[in-house]
Design a protein around this motif. Structure first.
Motif, mmCIF file in Angstrom:
data_model
loop_
_atom_site.group_PDB
_atom_site.id
_atom_site.type_symbol
_atom_site.label_atom_id
_atom_site.label_comp_id
_atom_site.label_asym_id
_atom_site.label_seq_id
_atom_site.Cartn_x
_atom_site.Cartn_y
_atom_site.Cartn_z
ATOM 1 N N ASN A 375 0.829 -1.211 0.000
ATOM 2 C CA ASN A 375 0.000 0.000 0.000
ATOM 3 C C ASN A 375 0.863 1.260 0.000
ATOM 4 O O ASN A 375 0.620 2.204 -0.766
ATOM 5 C CB ASN A 375 -0.912 0.010 1.225
ATOM 6 C CG ASN A 375 -1.756 1.256 1.316
ATOM 7 O OD1 ASN A 375 -2.740 1.425 0.614
ATOM 8 N ND2 ASN A 375 -1.355 2.164 2.186
ATOM 9 N N LEU A 376 1.883 1.282 0.849
ATOM 10 C CA LEU A 376 2.734 2.466 0.977
ATOM 11 C C LEU A 376 3.506 2.741 -0.313
ATOM 12 O O LEU A 376 3.537 3.885 -0.800
ATOM 13 C CB LEU A 376 3.706 2.272 2.141
ATOM 14 C CG LEU A 376 4.626 3.451 2.469
ATOM 15 C CD1 LEU A 376 3.819 4.687 2.828
ATOM 16 C CD2 LEU A 376 5.572 3.085 3.602
ATOM 17 N N ILE A 377 4.108 1.698 -0.886
ATOM 18 C CA ILE A 377 4.913 1.867 -2.119
ATOM 19 C C ILE A 377 4.029 2.344 -3.268
ATOM 20 O O ILE A 377 4.367 3.309 -3.971
ATOM 21 C CB ILE A 377 5.631 0.555 -2.488
ATOM 22 C CG1 ILE A 377 6.730 0.242 -1.465
ATOM 23 C CG2 ILE A 377 6.239 0.643 -3.886
ATOM 24 C CD1 ILE A 377 7.355 -1.134 -1.624
ATOM 25 N N CYS A 378 2.891 1.695 -3.450
ATOM 26 C CA CYS A 378 1.994 2.067 -4.551
ATOM 27 C C CYS A 378 1.475 3.497 -4.389
ATOM 28 O O CYS A 378 1.408 4.263 -5.358
ATOM 29 C CB CYS A 378 0.811 1.098 -4.634
ATOM 30 S SG CYS A 378 1.262 -0.560 -5.161
ATOM 31 N N SER A 379 1.118 3.866 -3.154
ATOM 32 C CA SER A 379 0.597 5.216 -2.903
ATOM 33 C C SER A 379 1.657 6.281 -3.164
ATOM 34 O O SER A 379 1.375 7.329 -3.765
ATOM 35 C CB SER A 379 0.103 5.328 -1.458
ATOM 36 O OG SER A 379 -1.016 4.491 -1.243
ATOM 37 N N LEU A 380 2.896 6.026 -2.711
ATOM 38 C CA LEU A 380 3.975 7.001 -2.905
ATOM 39 C C LEU A 380 4.320 7.174 -4.386
ATOM 40 O O LEU A 380 4.622 8.287 -4.833
ATOM 41 C CB LEU A 380 5.217 6.563 -2.127
ATOM 42 C CG LEU A 380 5.163 6.756 -0.609
ATOM 43 C CD1 LEU A 380 6.345 6.080 0.064
ATOM 44 C CD2 LEU A 380 5.120 8.242 -0.249
ATOM 45 N N ILE A 381 4.268 6.090 -5.146
ATOM 46 C CA ILE A 381 4.560 6.169 -6.587
ATOM 47 C C ILE A 381 3.429 6.885 -7.323
ATOM 48 O O ILE A 381 3.654 7.802 -8.124
ATOM 49 C CB ILE A 381 4.768 4.758 -7.182
ATOM 50 C CG1 ILE A 381 6.061 4.145 -6.634
ATOM 51 C CG2 ILE A 381 4.832 4.819 -8.716
ATOM 52 C CD1 ILE A 381 6.242 2.677 -6.978
ATOM 53 N N LEU A 382 2.185 6.489 -7.030
ATOM 54 C CA LEU A 382 1.042 6.983 -7.785
ATOM 55 C C LEU A 382 0.625 8.403 -7.419
ATOM 56 O O LEU A 382 0.066 9.116 -8.254
ATOM 57 C CB LEU A 382 -0.144 6.025 -7.607
ATOM 58 C CG LEU A 382 0.046 4.632 -8.229
ATOM 59 C CD1 LEU A 382 -1.084 3.687 -7.826
ATOM 60 C CD2 LEU A 382 0.130 4.725 -9.750
ATOM 61 N N VAL A 383 0.888 8.844 -6.169
ATOM 62 C CA VAL A 383 0.499 10.212 -5.791
ATOM 63 C C VAL A 383 1.259 11.238 -6.632
ATOM 64 O O VAL A 383 0.740 12.314 -6.949
ATOM 65 C CB VAL A 383 0.727 10.467 -4.278
ATOM 66 C CG1 VAL A 383 2.208 10.547 -3.941
ATOM 67 C CG2 VAL A 383 0.024 11.750 -3.828
ATOM 68 N N LYS A 384 2.491 10.910 -7.015
ATOM 69 C CA LYS A 384 3.295 11.831 -7.824
ATOM 70 C C LYS A 384 2.813 11.890 -9.266
ATOM 71 O O LYS A 384 3.050 12.869 -9.972
ATOM 72 C CB LYS A 384 4.768 11.399 -7.787
ATOM 73 C CG LYS A 384 5.389 11.477 -6.393
ATOM 74 C CD LYS A 384 6.809 10.911 -6.389
ATOM 75 C CE LYS A 384 7.400 10.909 -4.979
ATOM 76 N NZ LYS A 384 8.742 10.300 -4.937
ATOM 77 N N LYS A 385 2.128 10.815 -9.697
ATOM 78 C CA LYS A 385 1.657 10.742 -11.083
ATOM 79 C C LYS A 385 0.225 11.238 -11.243
ATOM 80 O O LYS A 385 -0.084 11.984 -12.173
ATOM 81 C CB LYS A 385 1.770 9.298 -11.599
ATOM 82 C CG LYS A 385 3.196 8.777 -11.656
ATOM 83 C CD LYS A 385 3.231 7.360 -12.192
ATOM 84 C CE LYS A 385 4.667 6.823 -12.217
ATOM 85 N NZ LYS A 385 5.532 7.542 -13.176
ATOM 86 N N ILE A 386 -0.680 10.829 -10.327
ATOM 87 C CA ILE A 386 -2.103 11.182 -10.499
ATOM 88 C C ILE A 386 -2.742 11.766 -9.245
ATOM 89 O O ILE A 386 -3.965 11.789 -9.106
ATOM 90 C CB ILE A 386 -2.922 9.964 -11.001
ATOM 91 C CG1 ILE A 386 -2.659 8.720 -10.134
ATOM 92 C CG2 ILE A 386 -2.636 9.666 -12.451
ATOM 93 C CD1 ILE A 386 -3.500 7.510 -10.542
ATOM 94 N N GLY A 387 -1.904 12.228 -8.304
ATOM 95 C CA GLY A 387 -2.422 12.960 -7.146
ATOM 96 C C GLY A 387 -3.275 12.126 -6.208
ATOM 97 O O GLY A 387 -2.936 10.987 -5.877
ATOM 98 N N LEU A 388 -4.405 12.693 -5.803
ATOM 99 C CA LEU A 388 -5.301 12.047 -4.838
ATOM 100 C C LEU A 388 -5.739 10.669 -5.303
ATOM 101 O O LEU A 388 -5.753 9.714 -4.515
ATOM 102 C CB LEU A 388 -6.530 12.938 -4.602
ATOM 103 C CG LEU A 388 -7.652 12.363 -3.732
ATOM 104 C CD1 LEU A 388 -7.146 11.988 -2.341
ATOM 105 C CD2 LEU A 388 -8.815 13.355 -3.627
ATOM 106 N N ASN A 389 -6.094 10.533 -6.572
ATOM 107 C CA ASN A 389 -6.518 9.228 -7.094
ATOM 108 C C ASN A 389 -5.422 8.175 -6.935
ATOM 109 O O ASN A 389 -5.704 6.992 -6.740
ATOM 110 C CB ASN A 389 -6.909 9.339 -8.578
ATOM 111 C CG ASN A 389 -8.236 10.043 -8.769
ATOM 112 O OD1 ASN A 389 -8.969 10.275 -7.804
ATOM 113 N ND2 ASN A 389 -8.551 10.408 -9.995
#
Length: 496
Positions: A375-389
């Motif tokens: 959860n942490l790795i995916c959230s940190l990677i994806l927040v930089k690409k698509i923000g809140l989503n």
């Protein structure tokens, strides 16, 4: 036992309705008088506090499980040992949380622009820490009462405290606009709970202070720590990540949707919390086949309830948000869709958790570790690409991989002596029923003009109409299932 279960459900439901309604009112006035940014700050503090609560190490869950058998057997000596063990550890945990929490003041600037609040920010945080520390001083009481099938009394004490102090918080928000006083009232609520729990304990229990420690609780707690760790990572990183990479305003807006999310979860847990001690007792007295059959009944009911709630929420949440907080809080539909996918998984996971805890299955420590890290790795990677989503999607990925697939398969093998394939077949079939329910109900709902809702009367009328459509459609679809028909007959007979 059945009458006790029904009474517990009724009391829990009434208290939940009152506290949930007050939560919406409190959030409304907090946002109005304190601003979205301070609302985001409050939510951020709540998530950071969850990391301090890791000091609990799962002792609460392990102790509840350890109390089931000696309470049934009226083994007062063993009950005393368990209660003394809880007390021994929780007093030390309270002290550890207090010290580490106060030291954490040094690192607040990493998550928050402290200049916006000045030195009072550190006072806010310190009071949050003190409040959390106090909650561990009396923690042994609700654990003991719940394990002893006294969840009704626990809920009455908790509920009365929540209702009384939420009302005070709303009044003082309007009169003083003081976040400081808001937090002080939280502390007073904990002191109120401590007094009432202790009074009930002294009146109804004659437990001596044992000098030995239950080593099984320590063993289970070590395993449960990783489950607690995963829960903290999955449910308490979103605001921290959003605060760091986006803003407190984003936290404030998103957290308002999660209030609705959490209220729905709370209503589901009205049932779960009442069922947990009963299921713990049922597991202790029955063979695995009967336990599996009970799981399947409850799993199907949770799917039915969750399907109804998700379809209604998807269609009603945006007009509700507009009326409750205003247009500035509106999020895109894709964001709402992702939030509700996570909500659905969290609702149906309750069944697996009830039976897993009741069976004392705590040693799958690598599973929660995988869940939290993924959860942490995916959230940190994806927040930089698509923000809140991206943050929401990170949680969804870990939910699907671990909560929906890996963990239930392990529970099937350990607790029911069944294969993972049987779980997958059952779950796919139940999701088929969910899909059919959505495909039939959504075109009917689309004929209702949701954009024309301009006041609460209109929302209530529309919500009633949509709820009626959904409950009829979902009920008809689920009645295809023979087991659902049998369960329905059982429920109807029980209520006669």
């Amino acid at each position: 036992m059945k009458n006790n279960l029904k009474n517990n459900l009724k009391i829990n439901l009434i208290i939940t309705i009152l506290t949930s309604a007050l939560s919406f009112v409190s959030n409304k006035y907090f946002s109005e008088y304190m601003g979205i940014e301070t609302l985001g700050l409050m939510r951020l503090f709540t998530q950071i506090i969850a990391y301090l609560n890791l000091a609990d190490m799962g002792i609460g869950t392990a102790s509840t499980y350890a109390l089931y058998k000696p309470l049934i057997e009226k083994n007062n000596q063993q009950v005393s040992v368990v209660v003394s063990t809880i007390d021994f550890f929780y007093k030390r945990i309270a002290f550890i949380i207090l010290i580490i929490g106060l030291i954490f003041n040094i690192f607040l600037h990493f998550f928050i622009e402290c200049g916006d609040y000045g030195k009072i920010l550190y006072i806010y945080w310190s009071l949050y820490v003190i409040n959390t520390s106090i909650s561990y001083v009396y923690a042994k009481y609700p654990i003991l009462f719940t394990a002893n099938q006294e969840y009704q009394n626990v809920r009455l004490i908790q509920g009365s405290g929540k209702i009384i102090f939420q009302i005070f918080q709303i009044i003082f928000l309007i009169k003083t606009q003081s976040f400081l006083l808001f937090i002080v009232l939280m502390i007073l609520e904990n002191i109120y709970l401590f007094i009432l729990y202790k009074k009930h304990y002294k009146k109804n229990y004659k437990i001596f202070k044992a000098k030995i420690i239950d080593k099984n609780i320590i063993k289970d707690s070590k395993n449960l720590f990783w489950h607690k760790f995963a829960t903290v990572i999955v449910f308490n990183t979103d605001y921290i990540i959003l605060s760091k990479y986006m803003s407190l305003i984003t936290v404030g807006v998103y957290s308002s949707y999660l209030i609705i999310y959490q209220v729905i979860i709370v209503f589901i847990r009205v049932v779960s919390n009442v069922l947990t001690p009963s299921i713990g007792k049922f597991i202790a007295e029955n063979p695995k086949q009967k336990i599996y059959e009970k799981w399947n009944e409850i799993y199907l009911i949770y799917f039915y309830i969750s399907t109804f709630l998700i379809i209604c929420t998807y269609n009603l949440i945006l007009p509700f948000i507009k009326l409750w907080l205003g247009d500035e809080y509106v999020l895109p539909k894709i964001t709402i869709f992702l939030i509700l996918l996570n909500l659905f998984i969290q609702m149906i996971r309750e069944v697996t958790e009830i039976f897993k805890t009741g069976s004392g299955f705590f040693d799958d420590t690598y599973v929660p570790f995988l869940e939290g890290v993924l959860n942490l790795i995916c959230s940190l990677i994806l927040v930089k690409k698509i923000g809140l989503n991206g943050v929401i999607l990170g949680t969804l990925i870990s939910n699907v991989a671990i909560i929906m697939i890996l963990k239930p398969i392990l529970v099937f093998k350990r607790c029911f002596s069944k294969t993972g394939l049987e779980y997958i077949k059952i779950t796919i079939y139940y999701f088929f029923l969910v899909g059919i329910s959505i495909l039939i109900s959504q075109p009917l709902i689309n004929n209702i003009k949701l954009n024309n809702i301009t006041d609460w009367n209109g929302w209530i009328i529309t919500a009633s109409l949509i709820s009626l459509i959904v409950v009829v459609v979902v009920s008809i679809v689920f009645l295809i299932n023979r087991e659902f028909r049998i369960i329905l007959i059982k429920i109807l007979k029980l209520n006669k």
